[in-house]
Motif scaffolding. Structure first.
Motif, PDB file in Angstrom:
ATOM      1  N   ILE A 164       0.843  -1.210   0.000  1.00  0.00           N
ATOM      2  CA  ILE A 164       0.000   0.000   0.000  1.00  0.00           C
ATOM      3  C   ILE A 164       0.872   1.252   0.000  1.00  0.00           C
ATOM      4  CG2 ILE A 164      -1.651   1.354   1.375  1.00  0.00           C
ATOM      5  CD1 ILE A 164      -2.950  -1.335   2.174  1.00  0.00           C
ATOM      6  N   LEU A 165       1.940   1.239   0.793  1.00  0.00           N
ATOM      7  CA  LEU A 165       2.836   2.404   0.845  1.00  0.00           C
ATOM      8  C   LEU A 165       3.553   2.650  -0.484  1.00  0.00           C
ATOM      9  CD1 LEU A 165       4.279   2.125   4.457  1.00  0.00           C
ATOM     10  CD2 LEU A 165       2.868   3.987   3.547  1.00  0.00           C
ATOM     11  N   ASP A 224       1.905   2.512  -3.223  1.00  0.00           N
ATOM     12  CA  ASP A 224       0.795   2.909  -4.098  1.00  0.00           C
ATOM     13  C   ASP A 224       0.242   1.780  -4.958  1.00  0.00           C
ATOM     14  OD1 ASP A 224       0.448   5.669  -3.357  1.00  0.00           O
ATOM     15  OD2 ASP A 224       2.305   6.116  -4.407  1.00  0.00           O
ATOM     16  N   ALA A 232      -5.148  -0.432  -2.075  1.00  0.00           N
ATOM     17  CA  ALA A 232      -5.596  -1.284  -0.977  1.00  0.00           C
ATOM     18  C   ALA A 232      -6.190  -2.598  -1.474  1.00  0.00           C
ATOM     19  CB  ALA A 232      -6.615  -0.535  -0.110  1.00  0.00           C
ATOM     20  N   THR A 248       4.748   9.562  -8.528  1.00  0.00           N
ATOM     21  CA  THR A 248       4.215  10.005  -7.228  1.00  0.00           C
ATOM     22  C   THR A 248       2.691   9.952  -7.179  1.00  0.00           C
ATOM     23  OG1 THR A 248       4.301  12.302  -7.968  1.00  0.00           O
ATOM     24  CG2 THR A 248       6.145  11.545  -6.647  1.00  0.00           C
ATOM     25  N   THR A 249       2.059   9.656  -8.322  1.00  0.00           N
ATOM     26  CA  THR A 249       0.596   9.639  -8.373  1.00  0.00           C
ATOM     27  C   THR A 249       0.040   8.436  -7.625  1.00  0.00           C
ATOM     28  OG1 THR A 249       0.798  10.586 -10.566  1.00  0.00           O
ATOM     29  CG2 THR A 249      -1.374   9.805  -9.938  1.00  0.00           C
ATOM     30  N   GLY A 250      -1.080   8.656  -6.968  1.00  0.00           N
ATOM     31  CA  GLY A 250      -1.727   7.574  -6.244  1.00  0.00           C
ATOM     32  C   GLY A 250      -2.793   6.891  -7.090  1.00  0.00           C
ATOM     33  N   GLN A 251      -3.896   6.557  -6.444  1.00  0.00           N
ATOM     34  CA  GLN A 251      -4.926   5.720  -7.062  1.00  0.00           C
ATOM     35  C   GLN A 251      -5.590   6.374  -8.271  1.00  0.00           C
ATOM     36  OE1 GLN A 251      -5.062   2.506  -5.816  1.00  0.00           O
ATOM     37  NE2 GLN A 251      -3.251   3.475  -4.918  1.00  0.00           N
ATOM     38  N   ASN A 252      -5.529   7.680  -8.371  1.00  0.00           N
ATOM     39  CA  ASN A 252      -6.153   8.369  -9.498  1.00  0.00           C
ATOM     40  C   ASN A 252      -5.571   7.947 -10.839  1.00  0.00           C
ATOM     41  OD1 ASN A 252      -6.351  11.353 -11.160  1.00  0.00           O
ATOM     42  ND2 ASN A 252      -8.168  10.538 -10.169  1.00  0.00           N
ATOM     43  N   ALA A 303       8.950   7.795  -4.370  1.00  0.00           N
ATOM     44  CA  ALA A 303       7.711   7.087  -4.690  1.00  0.00           C
ATOM     45  C   ALA A 303       8.031   5.879  -5.559  1.00  0.00           C
ATOM     46  CB  ALA A 303       6.740   8.016  -5.414  1.00  0.00           C
ATOM     47  N   ARG A 338     -11.683   2.949   6.623  1.00  0.00           N
ATOM     48  CA  ARG A 338     -10.244   2.828   6.429  1.00  0.00           C
ATOM     49  C   ARG A 338      -9.927   2.490   4.964  1.00  0.00           C
ATOM     50  NH1 ARG A 338      -7.058  -1.542   6.150  1.00  0.00           N
ATOM     51  NH2 ARG A 338      -4.838  -1.233   6.515  1.00  0.00           N
ATOM     52  N   MET A 339     -10.681   1.537   4.430  1.00  0.00           N
ATOM     53  CA  MET A 339     -10.468   1.132   3.039  1.00  0.00           C
ATOM     54  C   MET A 339     -10.690   2.327   2.107  1.00  0.00           C
ATOM     55  SD  MET A 339      -9.599  -1.789   1.952  1.00  0.00           S
ATOM     56  CE  MET A 339      -9.458  -2.723   0.441  1.00  0.00           C
ATOM     57  N   LEU A 378      -7.839   4.775   2.289  1.00  0.00           N
ATOM     58  CA  LEU A 378      -6.659   4.293   1.561  1.00  0.00           C
ATOM     59  C   LEU A 378      -6.860   4.444   0.051  1.00  0.00           C
ATOM     60  CD1 LEU A 378      -5.733   1.099   3.598  1.00  0.00           C
ATOM     61  CD2 LEU A 378      -4.508   3.288   3.545  1.00  0.00           C
ATOM     62  N   GLU A 379      -8.076   4.143  -0.406  1.00  0.00           N
ATOM     63  CA  GLU A 379      -8.342   4.302  -1.836  1.00  0.00           C
ATOM     64  C   GLU A 379      -8.317   5.775  -2.241  1.00  0.00           C
ATOM     65  OE1 GLU A 379     -11.861   2.056  -2.723  1.00  0.00           O
ATOM     66  OE2 GLU A 379     -10.812   0.184  -2.238  1.00  0.00           O
ATOM     67  N   ASP A 405      -6.064   7.707  -1.203  1.00  0.00           N
ATOM     68  CA  ASP A 405      -4.654   8.069  -1.077  1.00  0.00           C
ATOM     69  C   ASP A 405      -4.272   8.711   0.240  1.00  0.00           C
ATOM     70  OD1 ASP A 405      -3.791   7.157  -3.648  1.00  0.00           O
ATOM     71  OD2 ASP A 405      -4.666   8.946  -4.547  1.00  0.00           O
ATOM     72  N   ASN A 415      -2.505   8.603   3.528  1.00  0.00           N
ATOM     73  CA  ASN A 415      -1.355   7.781   3.882  1.00  0.00           C
ATOM     74  C   ASN A 415      -1.742   6.669   4.851  1.00  0.00           C
ATOM     75  OD1 ASN A 415       1.027   7.424   6.075  1.00  0.00           O
ATOM     76  ND2 ASN A 415       1.802   7.531   3.988  1.00  0.00           N
ATOM     77  N   PHE A 416      -1.115   5.513   4.654  1.00  0.00           N
ATOM     78  CA  PHE A 416      -1.403   4.328   5.462  1.00  0.00           C
ATOM     79  C   PHE A 416      -1.398   4.612   6.961  1.00  0.00           C
ATOM     80  CE2 PHE A 416      -0.283   0.427   7.641  1.00  0.00           C
ATOM     81  CZ  PHE A 416      -1.087  -0.512   7.028  1.00  0.00           C
ATOM     82  N   LYS A 417      -0.354   5.291   7.416  1.00  0.00           N
ATOM     83  CA  LYS A 417      -0.222   5.530   8.856  1.00  0.00           C
ATOM     84  C   LYS A 417      -1.197   6.596   9.338  1.00  0.00           C
ATOM     85  CE  LYS A 417       4.562   3.996   9.006  1.00  0.00           C
ATOM     86  NZ  LYS A 417       5.023   4.036   7.596  1.00  0.00           N
ATOM     87  N   LYS A 458      -4.508   4.968   9.691  1.00  0.00           N
ATOM     88  CA  LYS A 458      -4.495   4.113  10.872  1.00  0.00           C
ATOM     89  C   LYS A 458      -4.754   4.940  12.146  1.00  0.00           C
ATOM     90  CE  LYS A 458      -1.579   0.317  12.486  1.00  0.00           C
ATOM     91  NZ  LYS A 458      -0.308  -0.372  12.226  1.00  0.00           N
ATOM     92  N   MET A 515      -3.206  14.842  -6.846  1.00  0.00           N
ATOM     93  CA  MET A 515      -3.224  13.436  -7.265  1.00  0.00           C
ATOM     94  C   MET A 515      -2.156  12.590  -6.581  1.00  0.00           C
ATOM     95  SD  MET A 515      -3.902  14.054 -11.339  1.00  0.00           S
ATOM     96  CE  MET A 515      -3.047  15.606 -11.558  1.00  0.00           C
ATOM     97  N   THR A 516      -1.349  13.235  -5.716  1.00  0.00           N
ATOM     98  CA  THR A 516      -0.240  12.525  -5.078  1.00  0.00           C
ATOM     99  C   THR A 516      -0.718  11.361  -4.225  1.00  0.00           C
ATOM    100  OG1 THR A 516       0.799  14.683  -4.917  1.00  0.00           O
ATOM    101  CG2 THR A 516       1.896  12.880  -3.781  1.00  0.00           C
ATOM    102  N   GLY A 517       0.051  10.299  -4.234  1.00  0.00           N
ATOM    103  CA  GLY A 517      -0.286   9.106  -3.460  1.00  0.00           C
ATOM    104  C   GLY A 517       0.399   9.070  -2.108  1.00  0.00           C
ATOM    105  N   GLN A 518       0.797   7.876  -1.707  1.00  0.00           N
ATOM    106  CA  GLN A 518       1.340   7.631  -0.372  1.00  0.00           C
ATOM    107  C   GLN A 518       2.588   8.453  -0.049  1.00  0.00           C
ATOM    108  OE1 GLN A 518       0.062   5.458   2.080  1.00  0.00           O
ATOM    109  NE2 GLN A 518      -1.739   5.468   0.774  1.00  0.00           N
ATOM    110  N   ASP A 519       3.341   8.818  -1.080  1.00  0.00           N
ATOM    111  CA  ASP A 519       4.612   9.502  -0.863  1.00  0.00           C
ATOM    112  C   ASP A 519       4.450  10.955  -0.394  1.00  0.00           C
ATOM    113  OD1 ASP A 519       7.376   8.882  -0.953  1.00  0.00           O
ATOM    114  OD2 ASP A 519       7.618  10.201  -2.681  1.00  0.00           O
ATOM    115  N   THR A 576       6.120  11.769   2.907  1.00  0.00           N
ATOM    116  CA  THR A 576       7.586  11.814   2.887  1.00  0.00           C
ATOM    117  C   THR A 576       8.048  13.149   2.309  1.00  0.00           C
ATOM    118  OG1 THR A 576       7.418   9.494   2.274  1.00  0.00           O
ATOM    119  CG2 THR A 576       9.619  10.464   2.230  1.00  0.00           C
TER     120      THR A 576
END
Ligand code: GTP
Ligand code: GTP
Ligand code: K
Ligand code: MG
Ligand code: MG
Lengths: 294, 297
Positions: free
Chosen positions: A19-20, A22, A25, A203-207, A233, B36-37, B40-41, B43, B45-47, B50, B224-228, B231
């Protein structure tokens, strides 16, 4: 090798790592369930075996490396994607690659919207040693493409690379404009070998999944360029896209320099997503316990 | 619409809650699992997700709430409140320096939207507060970056200070001197995009900061940035001490969980959102509106 207990905690750790990166889930859950199944069947007992299993399942879920097809003459590479992902830069790098292979390359500045977009492409054309066709700001992009094709025919270019304006995939008028560019190419060069590359920022996520789906509707995708993999990323979302849409990643951007575009290497890409074996302990909440050592 | 999917998921989780008269702890757990799901979907961050779920679960499983007349309403209220809090509570404005010029330094990853949005912000503050803005071209690396800034400056009739491909620290300094001499009271430094792990270029930003002492350092983050996102934001904040965030490209359909994440890890407010490519497409960020939108209320 470190023995591990393949229990819920450990599997959760794998899921977190995915998941981290990307991977998403639901894809992560699916992948980890498959890892668990295979681990039971094969009576996996060590962290490094488990890591191999995860690599195997990820590999099964992603299309293999595929080169670009620029065999026809001229070949046309249409480069598309949302704003700021690295389209123009990747085109500059790609042009340099083909020029160094002795090919005659024509760049088409069909981003007539963004401020100084054509100037940016022109600088890249110079760096790469490619030709460029550009019109004034606000011109019709399809007309630029039409002119680029005529010029390429006249000059005997081997490859035409079309730069397009960044556009968000939820904007119907801009997606229609793209479809029009695609039609002009098909009409003017019906027998050309074609590549339509979607540029995705790592760096893009689920989109990114929506992006791929919508761009694929406007102009049939043949591949993905995954840019900015030189950051932290991991770009895991391309796994879902690769499997789901059947579009392979073909190139990877690893910097802003002219040589920073490399062929996609699935093994190396997945290696970067896999958590290190020594971290696969299943007791992240209770670090000091550590894994059993052989 | 950003966050649309999250709204759907959460309301469906609560529809399930509403259908029951009383809630058990396991009902709440099930709803939290769905939330939670969805986070996450989106984007988040996981932590961050949580921690959020943990905080909400603790409050929601309080006996008083479980035994109240409308426990599901109570839970919805808690989720909403926690989300607003996570997003920053209230709208935060740009700080204006008592000793002009106010200096705003735009920083962020490559392609995030710095150049476009500093021009938009300059025009917005000129209109709202009758400021006299100046744009300073500190990106000497990206091909045609200076020309891009000049084009948007021209479109808005806002002057641009540049010294070609010089030293960004010097350019920033000279730009501010120029603003002082010519009565510009609001200066935007358009810096080059860079990776947070690029030490040399991060040092350049530190040097600019030390030299011109900006009033505000704004981190531009792509919606649009994801998990990163965490950071990146954390690293920029640790290196520079950012003052706020501008979320760009909110006109897309990304759910924008990065907004939640960046605020959660840096504690710095999201001040503005970019809502399009046109130079008027900018708005202040409203945490409460955003939370309502997320929850579909
Ligand atoms: N670190 C890194 N930066 C990159 C990479 N590819 C592109 N960039 C940078 O990303 C920024 C945006 O790149 P562009 O090529 O202008 O992106 P684009 O998709 O053409 O942007 P628009 O035309 O505005 O939609 C620039 O600062 C590039 O130098 C990459 O692989 N790694
Ligand atoms: N749709 C949309 N596009 C945006 C928004 N903000 C910026 N853009 C677009 O995103 C792309 C990148 O914007 P820039 O302003 O060049 O980004 P940057 O951070 O200065 O890029 P570098 O200088 O290369 O790091 C351009 O195509 C902009 O038009 C926004 O809010 N919505
Ligand atoms: K981006
Ligand atoms: Mg471009
Ligand atoms: Mg810029």
């Amino acid at each position: 090798a470190a023995f591990v207990k393949i229990d819920e905690d450990l599997l959760e750790e794998l899921e977190e790592a995915l998941i981290l990166s990307d991977v998403g889930a639901s894809t992560s859950a699916k992948i980890v369930a498959e890892v668990e199944k295979r681990a039971k069947l094969r009576k996996t007992t060590t962290a490094s075996e488990l890591r191999d299993l995860l690599r195997e399942v990820l590999t099964d879920n992603m299309l293999d490396n595929q080169p670009l097809d620029v065999s026809g003459r001229p070949a046309v590479i249409l480069v598309i994607g949302v704003n700021g992902v690295g389209k123009t830069t990747s085109i500059g790098k790609l042009a340099a690659r083909y020029v160094s292979e002795g090919k005659k390359v024509m760049l088409s500045a069909a981003d007539t919207f963004r401020a100084a977009a054509a100037d940016q492409l022109e600088i890249w054309a110079k760096r790469a040693g490619a030709d460029i066709v550009r019109h004034g700001e606000g011109a019709d992009p399809a007309a630029v493409v039409f002119d680029s094709i005529s010029a390429a025919k006249a000059r005997g270019s081997d490859i035409i690379i079309v730069d397009t304006a960044g556009r968000l995939h939820n904007k119907a008028n801009l997606m229609n404009e793209l479809a029009k560019i695609d039609r002009v190419i098909s009409r003017e060069l019906p027998d050309a070998s074609r590549e339509t590359l979607l540029v995705l920022d790592a760096t893009t996520g689920q989109n990114a999944v929506h992006q791929a789906e919508e761009f694929n509707k406007a102009a049939e995708l043949t591949g993905i360029i995954l840019t900015k993999l030189d950051g932290t990323a991991k770009g895991g979302i391309v796994i879902a896209i690769s499997a789901g849409l059947g579009v392979p990643v073909k190139l990877v951007g690893v910097g802003e320099g002219i040589d920073d575009l490399i062929d996609f290497d699935r093994a190396a890409f997945l290696e970067a997503i896999l958590p290190p074996a020594e971290q696969m302990t299943g007791d992240s909440e209770n670090e000091e316990e550590g894994a059993e050592q052989e | 619409m950003a966050f649309e999917g999250l709204t759907e998921k959460i309301s469906s989780a609560f529809k399930h809650l509403r259908s029951k008269g009383r809630l058990t702890e396991s009902d709440i757990k099930e709803a939290m699992r769905e939330i939670r799901m969805a986070l996450l979907e989106a984007d988040v961050n996981f932590k961050v997700a949580k921690d959020f779920i943990k905080a909400v679960t603790e409050k929601a499983t309080d006996a008083e709430i479980l035994e109240s007349l409308s426990p599901s309403q109570q839970v919805i209220k808690i989720v909403n409140e926690e989300l607003v809090a996570l997003l920053g509570g209230q709208t935060t404005r740009l700080t204006i320096s008592p000793n002009p010029p106010t200096i705003v330094m735009m920083v962020g990853l490559q392609g995030a939207g710095k150049t476009t949005n500093c021009a938009k912000l300059a025009a917005l503050l000129r209109k709202q507060q009758q400021r006299r803005p100046l744009l300073v071209a500190c990106d000497v690396y990206r091909p045609a970056a200076i020309e891009q800034l000049k084009v948007v400056g021209r479109q808005l009739n806002i002057p641009v200070f540049d010294e070609g491909q010089g030293d960004p620290v010097e350019i920033a300094k000279h730009g501010i001197d120029y603003a002082r001499r010519n009565g510009y009271d609001l200066v935007f430094l358009d810096t080059a995009g860079r990776l947070h792990i690029d030490e040399k270029l991060m040092d350049e930003l530190k040097n600019i900061k030390a030299t011109v002492k900006p009033t505000e350092i704004i981190l531009v983050v792509d919606a649009m940035t994801g998990q990163d996102a965490v950071t990146v934001a954390q690293t920029f904040d640790e290196a520079l001490g950012i003052d706020g965030v501008l979320m760009s490209k909110m006109d897309g359909d990304a759910r924008g969980g990065a907004a939640l994440s960046v605020k959660a890890v840096t504690g710095k407010p999201i001040k503005f959102i970019g809502t399009g490519e046109k130079l008027g497409d900018i708005e202040p960020f409203h945490p409460d509106r955003m939370a309502s939108r997320i929850l579909g209320m």
